[in-house]
Each structure stands twice: as structure tokens, then as C-alpha cells.
Design an enzyme around this catalytic site. Structure first.
Site, mmCIF file in Angstrom:
data_model
loop_
_atom_site.group_PDB
_atom_site.id
_atom_site.type_symbol
_atom_site.label_atom_id
_atom_site.label_comp_id
_atom_site.label_asym_id
_atom_site.label_seq_id
_atom_site.Cartn_x
_atom_site.Cartn_y
_atom_site.Cartn_z
ATOM 1 N N GLY A 201 41.996 48.712 40.052
ATOM 2 C CA GLY A 201 42.100 48.528 38.610
ATOM 3 C C GLY A 201 41.434 47.273 38.057
ATOM 4 N N ASP A 202 41.123 46.310 38.920
ATOM 5 C CA ASP A 202 40.466 45.083 38.437
ATOM 6 C C ASP A 202 39.602 44.535 39.570
ATOM 7 O OD1 ASP A 202 39.744 42.949 36.857
ATOM 8 O OD2 ASP A 202 41.695 41.950 36.898
ATOM 9 N N LEU A 203 38.742 45.429 40.079
ATOM 10 C CA LEU A 203 38.057 45.138 41.341
ATOM 11 C C LEU A 203 36.746 44.397 41.115
ATOM 12 C CD1 LEU A 203 38.475 45.532 44.343
ATOM 13 C CD2 LEU A 203 37.217 47.686 44.189
#
Ligand code: ADP
Length: 294
Positions: A201-203
């Protein structure tokens, strides 16, 4: 800011309980790299630990959802995730205390291992897009109301809330608010159908670590079940991932034709996050993507 001494002592007490041996924090050195929280490496008689802190009155709950997100990724048992030892509040400071991952150089196979691992993580699926609870991306609330349809989820839970926020705080160009509306109508034809995939999700490059054993290690997630191209696109927003990463992903679980053209579409979401958190030049980047599609 140095870690307050009473908090260091409190963390020592929590570690003492958790490890069932007397633990004393000898010192706490700031760790650079995060954009939101303060982070420290704790040296103790029982080894090193990692703690992230923030101010309780400003941001009471992101660490609760971070701990839950890490637990979901750990349960998937594909890529390593640091063990969380405690999460809570002390003297007006919230904290998340976890295993310290000693920084290492990436070895030769690292990127391929990571790409393969991410593809395997993405095979974890769910009956709908979203999650059973809302969480955060950075410090922004992230709505995860379950939807059966990817584009509906993307519009209602990802783009619309942040476009509205950007409009209210004056950071988004007024013409772009209208362009977003036009884009929503086009999205169903642009995204090929996919099963909901478990996403980090926030890679981006500061949210994974190389480690001596079991790396890559995922940190700081904003977990939900989404279109897997969202994670792939995010890896490209600020660079840092090698060709081997994408080749290994593709070999493990081929991506749909045209995914590279959708990268900028997917990244409208993290760009809106950055726009609302930091302002600056993100408005221009958003504008130029929108103009390509509408
Ligand atoms: P923020 O929430 O402020 O973005 P991060 O969770 O990304 O903070 O952590 C800040 C930095 O600390 C990261 O860039 C990463 O390099 C490092 N880091 C994160 N978790 C650990 C850990 N468990 N052990 C060692 N270093 C870590």
C-alpha cells in the site's frame, strides 16, 4: 529531537515484561529516512530495538493501524515483517516498538527475490477490494470500505476523498477537479479486471529494508486489498527498484498487457497523498497526468 528519558525508561520496562528479563535502554540514536515520525535505534543490554514516535494529541492512532497492517502482512508469511513488541502512548507521545532490522547491502539476488515475493504476496486475495478497517497512509486517513468493483473502490475510497481535501485546502488546481470527474468515467475501460490482491500500500524505497537473514523486510505499510498494479506503480514513483525486480514479478505472476501505461494512473493516488501532506510541485505532476488521459 532526542528520545525523552522517561519514555526510554518506560520502553525498558515494556521490554522487560515482554522478554521476561531485565532490560535497560542505554541510549537511543535517531534513525533518518522516515518522512512522518521520529525514529530511534535503542541500544539495550538485551540487544537493539527500533521505536517510532509521534505526538499523541496530533496523531492518536496511526501506530494502531500500522501494527494491524504489519500483522496482516506477517500472516501472509511471504515477505519478512519486523516483529512488533509494543504499541501505545506515554506522557503525550505515541510509540511503536519493534524488532531492529540491522541495515545490510542488498545481495545479488535481492531484487529478484523481492519481485517474486511481492507477486506471491499479491496472490493473497479477499472477497472484495478494501479492508475490514480504515487505516492511514502517512498521516492521512485511508478509507477501506469494501467494494466488489475495483474502479468504484478506487474512485470512492482513494481519489474522491483526496481530491476533495485538495480542493478544500486550495492545493489542487480547480481545473483538475473537473478533470478528475471526467477521468472517473473513463477508468472502467482502462483497468483490466483483477482479483483483489493484498497490497503493502505504500511501497517506495524507504519502506523496505535489506537484512542479513530473510530480507527483503517490509515496513511502514498502508495495507488493503486492491489492484496489484497499485503496488507496482508505487515502486516507480520515486525509483529505487531494479529491472530484476520487475522481471521476477512478471515471471512469477504475469502482469496484464498495458500495465506500464497505467502506472501514472495508479500513482495519482500517492501523488494526491503527497499533495495533501506536503503541497509543493505535486499539483503540476497531477495536472500533467490528468491531461494525458482526459
Ligand atoms: P515514517 O513512518 O516516518 O515514514 P518509517 O517506518 O519509514 O518511518 O521508518 C523510518 C526509517 O527507519 C526507514 O527509512 C527505515 O530505513 C528505518 N526502519 C523502519 N523500520 C525499521 C526497523 N524495524 N529496524 C530498523 N530500521 C527501520
Amino acid at each position: 529531537m532526542p528520545l525523552p528519558q522517561p519514555l526510554a525508561e518506560h520502553l525498558g520496562r515494556l521490554l522487560t515484561e515482554k522478554l521476561n528479563e531485565p532490560v535497560r535502554v542505554r541510549d537511543a540514536r535517531p534513525v533518518a529516512g522516515g518522512s512522518i515520525n521520529d525514529a530511534y535505534r535503542l541500544h539495550t543490554n538485551a540487544g537493539d530495538f527500533f521505536v517510532k514516535t509521534n505526538t499523541a494529541d496530533r496523531y492518536p492512532s496511526p501506530f494502531i493501524s500500522e501494527e494491524r497492517g504489519l500483522a496482516i502482512l506477517r500472516k501472509a508469511a511471504v515477505l519478512r515483517v519486523p516483529e512488533v513488541l509494543a504499541q501505545g502512548e506515554f506522557g503525550g507521545t505515541t510509540f511503536l516498538l519493534m524488532e531492529f532490522i540491522a541495515p545490510e547491502e542488498e545481495d545479488r539476488d535481492f531484487q529478484a527475490r523481492f519481485g517474486r515475493g511481492l507477486a506471491q504476496l499479491h496472490r493473497h486475495t479477499s472477497g472484495s477490494f478494501g479492508l475490514d478497517h480504515d487505516n492511514y497512509i502517512g498521516l492521512l486517513p485511508q478509507v477501506n470500505t469494501p467494494h466488489k468493483d475495483w474502479v468504484e473502490f478506487l474512485v470512492q475510497c482513494r481519489l474522491e476523498p483526496l481530491v476533495k481535501m485538495g480542493r478544500d485546502n486550495g492545493r489542487i488546481h480547480p481545473g483538475d477537479v473537473i478533470r478528475f470527474e471526467r477521468l472517473y468515467a473513463k477508468l472502467p475501460a482502462l483497468f483490466p479486471p483483477e482479483m483483489p490482491a493484498l497490497l503493502h500500500g505504500d511501497l517506495w524505497k524507504h519502506n523496505y529494508l535489506a537484512a542479513a537473514t530473510g530480507g527483503p523486510v517490509l515496513v511502514d505499510p498502508a495495507v488493503y486489498y486492491g489492484h496489484r498494479e497499485m503496488d507496482l506503480a508505487m515502486t516507480m514513483l520515486f525509483g529505487g527498484f531494479d529491472r530484476e525486480f520487475y522481471a521476477a514479478y512478471h515471471a512469477e505472476e504475469p502482469l496484464e498487457a498495458g500495465w506500464e501505461e497505467r502506472v501514472d494512473l495508479c500513482n495519482l493516488y500517492p501523488l494526491l497523498v503527497h499533495l495533501n501532506l506536503f503541497g509543493g510541485s505535486y499539483a503540476e505532476r497531477i495536472s500533467s497526468v490528468l491531461r494525458r488521459f482526459v
